[in-house]
Design an enzyme around this catalytic site. Structure first.
Site, PDB file in Angstrom:
ATOM      1  N   ASP A 187      32.650  18.078 -68.410  1.00 43.16           N
ATOM      2  CA  ASP A 187      32.046  18.160 -67.066  1.00 43.16           C
ATOM      3  C   ASP A 187      31.974  19.595 -66.549  1.00 43.16           C
ATOM      4  O   ASP A 187      31.019  19.973 -65.881  1.00 43.16           O
ATOM      5  CB  ASP A 187      32.866  17.342 -66.055  1.00 43.16           C
ATOM      6  CG  ASP A 187      32.852  15.853 -66.369  1.00 43.16           C
ATOM      7  OD1 ASP A 187      31.975  15.426 -67.146  1.00 43.16           O
ATOM      8  OD2 ASP A 187      33.729  15.127 -65.857  1.00 43.16           O
TER       9      ASP A 187
HETATM   10  P1  NAP Z   1      36.225  16.121 -69.224  1.00 39.72           P
HETATM   11  O1  NAP Z   1      34.921  16.295 -68.550  1.00 39.72           O
HETATM   12  O2  NAP Z   1      37.083  15.014 -68.794  1.00 39.72           O
HETATM   13  O3  NAP Z   1      35.919  16.020 -70.791  1.00 39.72           O
HETATM   14  C1  NAP Z   1      36.935  16.041 -71.712  1.00 39.72           C
HETATM   15  C2  NAP Z   1      36.302  15.926 -73.094  1.00 39.72           C
HETATM   16  O4  NAP Z   1      37.348  16.128 -74.027  1.00 39.72           O
HETATM   17  C3  NAP Z   1      35.700  14.574 -73.388  1.00 39.72           C
HETATM   18  O5  NAP Z   1      34.301  14.620 -73.321  1.00 39.72           O
HETATM   19  C4  NAP Z   1      36.227  14.209 -74.776  1.00 39.72           C
HETATM   20  O6  NAP Z   1      35.123  13.992 -75.655  1.00 39.72           O
HETATM   21  C5  NAP Z   1      37.012  15.442 -75.201  1.00 39.72           C
HETATM   22  N1  NAP Z   1      38.260  15.099 -75.878  1.00 39.72           N
HETATM   23  C6  NAP Z   1      39.160  14.155 -75.551  1.00 39.72           C
HETATM   24  N2  NAP Z   1      40.171  14.136 -76.408  1.00 39.72           N
HETATM   25  C7  NAP Z   1      39.925  15.111 -77.313  1.00 39.72           C
HETATM   26  C8  NAP Z   1      40.608  15.595 -78.453  1.00 39.72           C
HETATM   27  N3  NAP Z   1      41.757  15.057 -78.859  1.00 39.72           N
HETATM   28  N4  NAP Z   1      40.064  16.611 -79.133  1.00 39.72           N
HETATM   29  C9  NAP Z   1      38.890  17.160 -78.745  1.00 39.72           C
HETATM   30  N5  NAP Z   1      38.197  16.745 -77.688  1.00 39.72           N
HETATM   31  C10 NAP Z   1      38.710  15.732 -76.973  1.00 39.72           C
HETATM   32  O7  NAP Z   1      37.104  17.450 -69.113  1.00 39.72           O
HETATM   33  P2  NAP Z   1      36.889  18.782 -68.278  1.00 39.72           P
HETATM   34  O8  NAP Z   1      35.634  19.463 -68.689  1.00 39.72           O
HETATM   35  O9  NAP Z   1      38.190  19.489 -68.370  1.00 39.72           O
HETATM   36  O10 NAP Z   1      36.649  18.291 -66.809  1.00 39.72           O
HETATM   37  C11 NAP Z   1      37.678  17.710 -66.026  1.00 39.72           C
HETATM   38  C12 NAP Z   1      37.128  16.531 -65.282  1.00 39.72           C
HETATM   39  O11 NAP Z   1      38.211  15.777 -64.701  1.00 39.72           O
HETATM   40  C13 NAP Z   1      36.255  16.969 -64.136  1.00 39.72           C
HETATM   41  O12 NAP Z   1      35.250  16.030 -63.960  1.00 39.72           O
HETATM   42  C14 NAP Z   1      37.248  16.985 -62.974  1.00 39.72           C
HETATM   43  O13 NAP Z   1      36.659  16.918 -61.701  1.00 39.72           O
HETATM   44  C15 NAP Z   1      38.048  15.749 -63.276  1.00 39.72           C
HETATM   45  N6  NAP Z   1      39.373  15.739 -62.659  1.00 39.72           N
HETATM   46  C16 NAP Z   1      40.050  16.906 -62.543  1.00 39.72           C
HETATM   47  C17 NAP Z   1      41.279  16.922 -61.930  1.00 39.72           C
HETATM   48  C18 NAP Z   1      41.968  18.249 -61.711  1.00 39.72           C
HETATM   49  O14 NAP Z   1      42.674  18.401 -60.728  1.00 39.72           O
HETATM   50  N7  NAP Z   1      41.790  19.204 -62.625  1.00 39.72           N
HETATM   51  C19 NAP Z   1      41.868  15.721 -61.472  1.00 39.72           C
HETATM   52  C20 NAP Z   1      41.171  14.518 -61.660  1.00 39.72           C
HETATM   53  C21 NAP Z   1      39.913  14.555 -62.258  1.00 39.72           C
HETATM   54  P3  NAP Z   1      35.318  13.110 -76.993  1.00 39.72           P
HETATM   55  O15 NAP Z   1      35.802  11.772 -76.524  1.00 39.72           O
HETATM   56  O16 NAP Z   1      33.978  13.072 -77.604  1.00 39.72           O
HETATM   57  O17 NAP Z   1      36.321  13.818 -77.829  1.00 39.72           O
END
Ligand code: NAP
Length: 473
Positions: free
Chosen positions: A400
């Site tokens: 994201d």
């Molecule tokens: P993300 O959008 O959640 O994407 C994580 C990606 O990691 C997934 O697409 C997944 O794809 C991949 N993944 C998972 N396990 C893996 C592994 N073992 N090896 C390699 N890849 C792996 O992560 P982000 O870009 O860090 O964004 C964070 C999101 O969480 C945002 O939308 C944010 O708003 C939200 N959020 C953040 C917080 C905060 O405070 N930081 C709190 C709650 C929510 P595959 O399944 O294809 O591997």
């Protein structure tokens, strides 16, 4: 020991504890000192609790029910210890939500317990309209909202509660908030003999606040949960501070105010980072609601050998860590890759998006654990300026936070959220297991971009293989 001496010791201990909270909080602002800061603040809390048990007097009598208090503390400590020991780093946000909810519940219970004991003299003097009653009612309302909201946030972060978006939700939420304020005004303008008479209203108020807490968090989805979590955190702080007013307890007041203000500052920073307005968060109409445009195109892969050559002969590489890095626990091997490339003369930086991962500061904590120097971590706003001049962006388990739909697609639920502009680099390598979506559950056009090549697999294994490949060169 005389009551005056006990009170003196108690007051001094509360001052010492408050100072320890403040120092502890200050030390949390840097990874090097954060662990010690946490320990100092926790010790301050322990001191305050022990001093209260030993030295607190009410109407000339020392505190009672010591057996119950100690048993509850032992059970609570044992449960907290086991949970904290067992929890995986990736489940930390759920745990934080859960613990935060417990704080809110404690504040609400204090209010429910204290309301029937509002003294008859106080009622005779000014009816229900006094600061004491106001502190109880606000503690009840805010504590209950925080408890119910945090439990929903816990379920959502853990993946067993989905989003519920209904267009009229905003109006329902605003109405519920108005009803709660109406309750406070109504109760405070009553003239009663004993506050107990109004207990049924207190139970109804508790129910309405719980429904508001649930409905307020239910529609929030997409990528917007971090803002809500820090907002709920600040609610718990404010609710605890109400307890401080109620008991004239300085340390409870200081602790509550620190949590409340730190949570509020974090909420404002998160709102800025996510480009959202706080008003929309409170009305619970966050995150657009659209699904985003369809993404088409072809996915291109890169071999480990080609990736190793591309990285080794680059001048500048930026690593974008995300939630997947935490899932794979690949932080140590990631640091090994960066050291290896640096030895080859490659400049390495890490792009830190404020909401990457699942909790505020998740990537900082993760990379600090692997001893990645703090100076290498650059916030997304800053790193974006350097990306056109970057040879390779390596996206490791992020999705994201690098999704260009946030800038290009007004129908996307993350539209308006600032991102790391990975596509501006000369080359993009994305490491993830497959085509799984991120937290916002939407497509990411970056993966189909001309400049992007995918390295599929678990991030830790891929990085281990990549490091081995680079060592062969
Ligand atoms: P993300 O959008 O959640 O994407 C994580 C990606 O990691 C997934 O697409 C997944 O794809 C991949 N993944 C998972 N396990 C893996 C592994 N073992 N090896 C390699 N890849 C792996 O992560 P982000 O870009 O860090 O964004 C964070 C999101 O969480 C945002 O939308 C944010 O708003 C939200 N959020 C953040 C917080 C905060 O405070 N930081 C709190 C709650 C929510 P595959 O399944 O294809 O591997």
């Amino acid at each position: 020991m005389s009551e005056t001496l006990s009170n003196g010791i108690l007051e001094v201990t509360y001052v010492v504890s408050s100072v320890m909270f403040i120092f502890g909080l200050k030390m949390l602002s840097h990874p090097d000192t954060a662990r010690r800061g946490n320990f100092i603040a926790a010790t301050g809390m322990m001191l305050a609790i022990i001093a209260t048990i030993l030295f607190h007097h009410k109407e000339g009598k020392p505190i009672g029910n010591i057996g119950w208090i100690i048993s509850a503390m032992v059970i609570g400590t044992a449960i907290g210890w086991v949970i904290a020991k067992r929890v995986k780093m990736t489940a930390m946000p759920q745990l934080v939500s859960f613990f935060n909810g417990m704080g809110g519940a404690a504040a609400a219970l204090i209010s429910m317990m204290e309301f029937p004991h509002v003294s008859p003299e106080l009622i005779a003097r000014s009816g229900m309209a006094n600061g004491h009653v106001l502190a109880i009612l606000l503690g009840l309302m805010i504590g209950t909202i925080s408890w119910a909201g945090s439990m929903i946030a816990f379920g959502k972060l853990d993946g067993w509660i989905g989003d519920l978006r209904v267009k009229t939700m905003r109006y329902v939420n605003i109405t519920l908030l108005a009803v709660l304020i109406g309750f406070i005004i109504y109760i405070m303008t009553r003239h009663v003999v004993a506050s107990k008479e109004l207990m049924p209203l207190i139970y109804i108020m508790f129910g309405v606040a719980a429904i508001y807490g649930i409905l307020f968090v239910m529609p929030i989805g997409g990528a917007d949960m971090p803002v809500v979590i820090s907002l709920l955190n600040s609610f718990t702080g404010v609710a605890a501070a109400m307890g401080g007013f109620l008991y004239h307890n300085q340390v409870m007041l200081t602790g509550g105010i620190l949590v409340g203000s730190a949570g509020t500052i974090l909420t404002i920073l998160m709102c800025k980072a996510m480009n959202r307005s706080l008003l929309n968060v409170i009305a619970g109409v966050f995150g657009g609601g659209g699904k985003g445009a369809e993404t088409t195109g072809t996915i291109k892969e890169i071999t480990l050998a080609d990736a190793a050559i591309l990285l080794s002969y680059s001048r500048k590489v930026v690593i974008v860590p995300g939630y997947g890095l935490a899932v794979a626990q690949a932080q140590h091997i990631c640091h090994e890759l960066d050291k290896l490339l640096e030895e080859k003369g490659v400049e390495i930086k890490y792009a830190i998006h404020p909401v990457a991962g699942r909790m505020p500061g998740h990537m900082n904590v993760l990379l600090a654990e692997a001893d990645v120097p703090y100076e290498k971590l650059v916030e997304s706003d800053e790193i974006n300026k350097e990306l056109p001049d970057t040879d390779v962006v390596v996206v490791i388990g992020a999705n994201d936070v690098v999704n260009p739909a946030a800038e290009d697609d007004p129908s996307s639920p993350i539209y308006g959220m600032p991102i790391v502009r990975a596509r501006e680099a000369k080359n993009i390598i994305v490491m993830k297991r497959g085509m799984g979506k991120g937290y916002a559950a939407i497509e990411n056009p970056l993966f189909y971009h001309d400049k992007t090549r995918m390295l599929f697999g678990d991030a830790k294994i891929t990085l281990q293989n990549l490091v081995a490949e680079i060592k062969k060169l």
